[in-house]
Design a protein around this motif. Structure first.
Motif, PDB file in Angstrom:
ATOM      1  N   ALA A 132      -1.954   0.868  -1.869  1.00  0.00           N
ATOM      2  CA  ALA A 132      -0.568   0.869  -2.333  1.00  0.00           C
ATOM      3  C   ALA A 132       0.286   1.889  -1.597  1.00  0.00           C
ATOM      4  CB  ALA A 132      -0.527   1.134  -3.836  1.00  0.00           C
ATOM      5  N   SER A 133       1.570   1.654  -1.595  1.00  0.00           N
ATOM      6  CA  SER A 133       2.530   2.596  -1.008  1.00  0.00           C
ATOM      7  C   SER A 133       2.598   3.854  -1.856  1.00  0.00           C
ATOM      8  CB  SER A 133       3.911   1.929  -0.943  1.00  0.00           C
ATOM      9  OG  SER A 133       4.900   2.872  -0.612  1.00  0.00           O
ATOM     10  N   GLY A 134       2.669   5.015  -1.212  1.00  0.00           N
ATOM     11  CA  GLY A 134       2.650   6.286  -1.932  1.00  0.00           C
ATOM     12  C   GLY A 134       3.753   6.448  -2.951  1.00  0.00           C
ATOM     13  N   GLU A 135       4.931   5.921  -2.668  1.00  0.00           N
ATOM     14  CA  GLU A 135       6.059   6.054  -3.590  1.00  0.00           C
ATOM     15  C   GLU A 135       6.210   4.831  -4.493  1.00  0.00           C
ATOM     16  OE1 GLU A 135       7.742   8.833  -3.901  1.00  0.00           O
ATOM     17  OE2 GLU A 135       6.528   9.712  -2.308  1.00  0.00           O
ATOM     18  N   THR A 154       3.615   8.539 -10.062  1.00  0.00           N
ATOM     19  CA  THR A 154       3.670   7.781  -8.815  1.00  0.00           C
ATOM     20  C   THR A 154       2.262   7.555  -8.277  1.00  0.00           C
ATOM     21  OG1 THR A 154       3.798   9.736  -7.399  1.00  0.00           O
ATOM     22  CG2 THR A 154       5.888   8.856  -8.277  1.00  0.00           C
ATOM     23  N   VAL A 155       2.151   6.603  -7.378  1.00  0.00           N
ATOM     24  CA  VAL A 155       0.872   6.310  -6.748  1.00  0.00           C
ATOM     25  C   VAL A 155       0.333   7.537  -6.032  1.00  0.00           C
ATOM     26  CG1 VAL A 155      -0.251   4.978  -4.916  1.00  0.00           C
ATOM     27  CG2 VAL A 155       1.332   3.849  -6.495  1.00  0.00           C
ATOM     28  N   ASP A 156       1.205   8.254  -5.334  1.00  0.00           N
ATOM     29  CA  ASP A 156       0.776   9.425  -4.572  1.00  0.00           C
ATOM     30  C   ASP A 156       0.256  10.535  -5.490  1.00  0.00           C
ATOM     31  OD1 ASP A 156       0.478  10.404  -1.905  1.00  0.00           O
ATOM     32  OD2 ASP A 156       2.023  11.889  -2.365  1.00  0.00           O
ATOM     33  N   ILE A 205       1.033  -2.547  -9.115  1.00  0.00           N
ATOM     34  CA  ILE A 205      -0.361  -2.732  -8.698  1.00  0.00           C
ATOM     35  C   ILE A 205      -1.343  -2.915  -9.858  1.00  0.00           C
ATOM     36  CG2 ILE A 205      -0.010  -1.423  -6.578  1.00  0.00           C
ATOM     37  CD1 ILE A 205      -1.450   0.920  -7.878  1.00  0.00           C
ATOM     38  N   LEU A 206      -0.895  -2.682 -11.078  1.00  0.00           N
ATOM     39  CA  LEU A 206      -1.853  -2.791 -12.182  1.00  0.00           C
ATOM     40  C   LEU A 206      -2.002  -4.219 -12.684  1.00  0.00           C
ATOM     41  CD1 LEU A 206      -0.230  -3.177 -15.093  1.00  0.00           C
ATOM     42  CD2 LEU A 206       0.172  -0.756 -14.848  1.00  0.00           C
ATOM     43  N   ASP A 207      -3.130  -4.464 -13.331  1.00  0.00           N
ATOM     44  CA  ASP A 207      -3.425  -5.752 -13.951  1.00  0.00           C
ATOM     45  C   ASP A 207      -3.175  -5.631 -15.451  1.00  0.00           C
ATOM     46  OD1 ASP A 207      -4.385  -8.128 -14.903  1.00  0.00           O
ATOM     47  OD2 ASP A 207      -6.503  -7.686 -14.512  1.00  0.00           O
TER      48      ASP A 207
END
Length: 452
Positions: free
Chosen positions: A197-200, A155-157, A206-208
């Motif tokens: 980005a949102s933590g969850e 996850t982002v978080d 978000i990646l390219d």
């Protein structure tokens, strides 16, 4: 003009070093070196004897040693490395980034190379060992393995927390790379995207995924061209299956471009690629003599051509005065075509052009310039000698020789590239030889037929 103020730091460094080296003032050396820039230290070490090089190098702070060592001339590097103890070498490898560590390891002699590899097999946290299989002039040989890399199921978080806890995160890579369960590259994103980005949220959001990657076996010159085309500051390196191995940063590419440019320039002059202005006399002489010997052979061939027309020169002695002009103009024109061709190869421009059109253009330019120069010299010769025939011969010879110069100026580097040889490798010697020999033959041959 260099001012006294500009000279002072280096002069002071040399004076202090001299006092420290001959007065055994290691304390003075250790106190003074941190105040001096890397470039001054490098140039000074290059100018010292092998024993003095070692004394100064050992007095450097550990963090500076790797950079200083790798930026020294090849001669200084080869003098220093064998004189270091294994513990000193291991300290350098431990403090260096993976790509720099590999450069050091590859220079080690057999026994110490094996000892380092054996220790890396026991513990290799930076992933240095896999890099040793790549040629140093490929993307794999230039990359570093210290990167921010995570699996797609995170996850982002999670990633935020790990990046924050990692004290070396900022020095690892400019981007965060995401891979699948097989370590194959999926994409990347910048730290800014991670913060926003949102933590969850999902990493996929978000990646390219369109990031350009470099094959590990790609030549470093080709990698530099890709960097230029993409305007990149960092690109990932992958194996044939797409597995992420490491990254190459812009500073690595700048080093490649500087290295390749310097190598091309110095090879065009028939000088060894590792030559440095601070090299000892015996080493410089040994490296330069091979191509001087080749040049001597070609000069003898040109002299033999002149010998064929000895009778013509005896009858029209003034021809000897114009021979250097014919040969010199041809040589200069050949160098111009050669420089254009080598530069085009280095920049990959031949991929977008038809070879025969490039050759025809250089031949046309050479012929036109030869005719114009020939007319000027021919008029001067006709007035000076009172013989219009000599002027006509000069016009024809100059045109034909510069025609040949344009042809060989492109054909020789292309031929060398076809033979898997560096196009810049002393092409100058061969181009000059052809224009000298052909120029003398055409000029004296035409004079024999038309004037004798």
């Amino acid at each position: 003009m260099m001012t006294d103020k500009t000279k002072k730091p280096l002069d002071t460094l040399k004076d202090r070093l001299r006092d420290a080296l001959f007065g055994n003032g290691k304390t003075l050396l250790a106190e003074f070196l941190p105040k001096v820039g890397d470039d001054e230290v490098i140039h000074t070490i290059d100018s010292l004897s092998p024993k003095q090089k070692l004394i100064v190098f050992r007095a450097l702070q550990p963090k500076r040693k790797v950079k200083i060592l790798l930026d020294l001339s090849d001669y200084s590097f080869q003098m220093l490395l064998p004189r270091l103890t294994f513990d000193e070498i291991w300290e350098l490898i431990s403090k260096a980034q993976s790509d720099d560590a590999v450069d050091i390891i590859q220079w080690l002699d057999g026994p110490r190379h094996k000892k380092v590899v054996d220790r890396l097999k026991e513990s290799d946290p930076d992933g240095i060992l896999p890099l040793l299989v790549f040629d140093e002039h490929t993307a794999g040989g230039r990359m570093k393995t210290e990167i921010l890399k995570y699996r797609q199921d995170r996850t982002v978080d999670d990633i935020r927390q790990e990046v924050v806890k990692d004290p070396k995160a900022r020095s690892k890579s400019h981007y965060i790379y995401i891979t699948d369960e097989n370590d194959e590259l999926i994409g990347r994103f910048s730290p800014i995207r991670l913060i926003q980005a949102s933590g969850e949220g999902s990493l996929i959001e978000i990646l390219d995924p369109t990031v350009v990657s470099l094959p590990a076996d790609m030549d470093q010159e080709e990698a530099a061209l890709v960097f230029d085309e993409e305007g990149a500051i960092e690109l990932p390196v992958v194996n044939r299956k797409g597995k992420l191995l490491g990254v190459i940063t812009a500073d690595d590419i700048f080093a490649v471009m500087e290295e390749e440019h310097s190598e091309d320039v110095i090879r065009l002059a028939g000088v060894h690629e590792d030559a440095n202005i601070s090299d000892p006399i015996w080493l410089s002489a040994r490296r330069r003599i091979p191509w001087l010997a080749v040049n001597m052979v070609t000069a003898l061939l040109a002299a033999s051509v002149i010998g064929l027309f000895r009778g013509t020169i005896e009858q029209i002695v003034i021809l000897a005065a114009f021979m250097p002009i014919i040969a010199g103009m041809g040589g200069n024109a050949g160098q111009q075509s050669l420089a254009i061709a080598v530069r085009a190869m280095a920049l990959g421009e031949f991929q977008h052009l038809r070879t025969y059109k490039v050759i025809m253009k250089e031949v046309a330019v050479g012929s036109l310039n030869g005719f114009l120069a020939g007319v000027i010299v021919g008029i001067v010769a006709s007035v000076f000698t009172g013989n219009a025939g000599i002027g006509a011969v000069i016009v024809m010879a100059m045109t034909m020789n510069l025609f040949a110069a344009g042809l060989v100026g492109v054909a020789i580097p292309l031929s060398m590239r076809a033979m898997k040889t560096d196009p810049a490798l002393a092409s100058t010697v061969f181009v000059s030889a052809v224009t000298d020999i052909f120029g003398f033959f055409v000029f004296l041959g035409l004079a024999t037929v038309l004037l004798v």
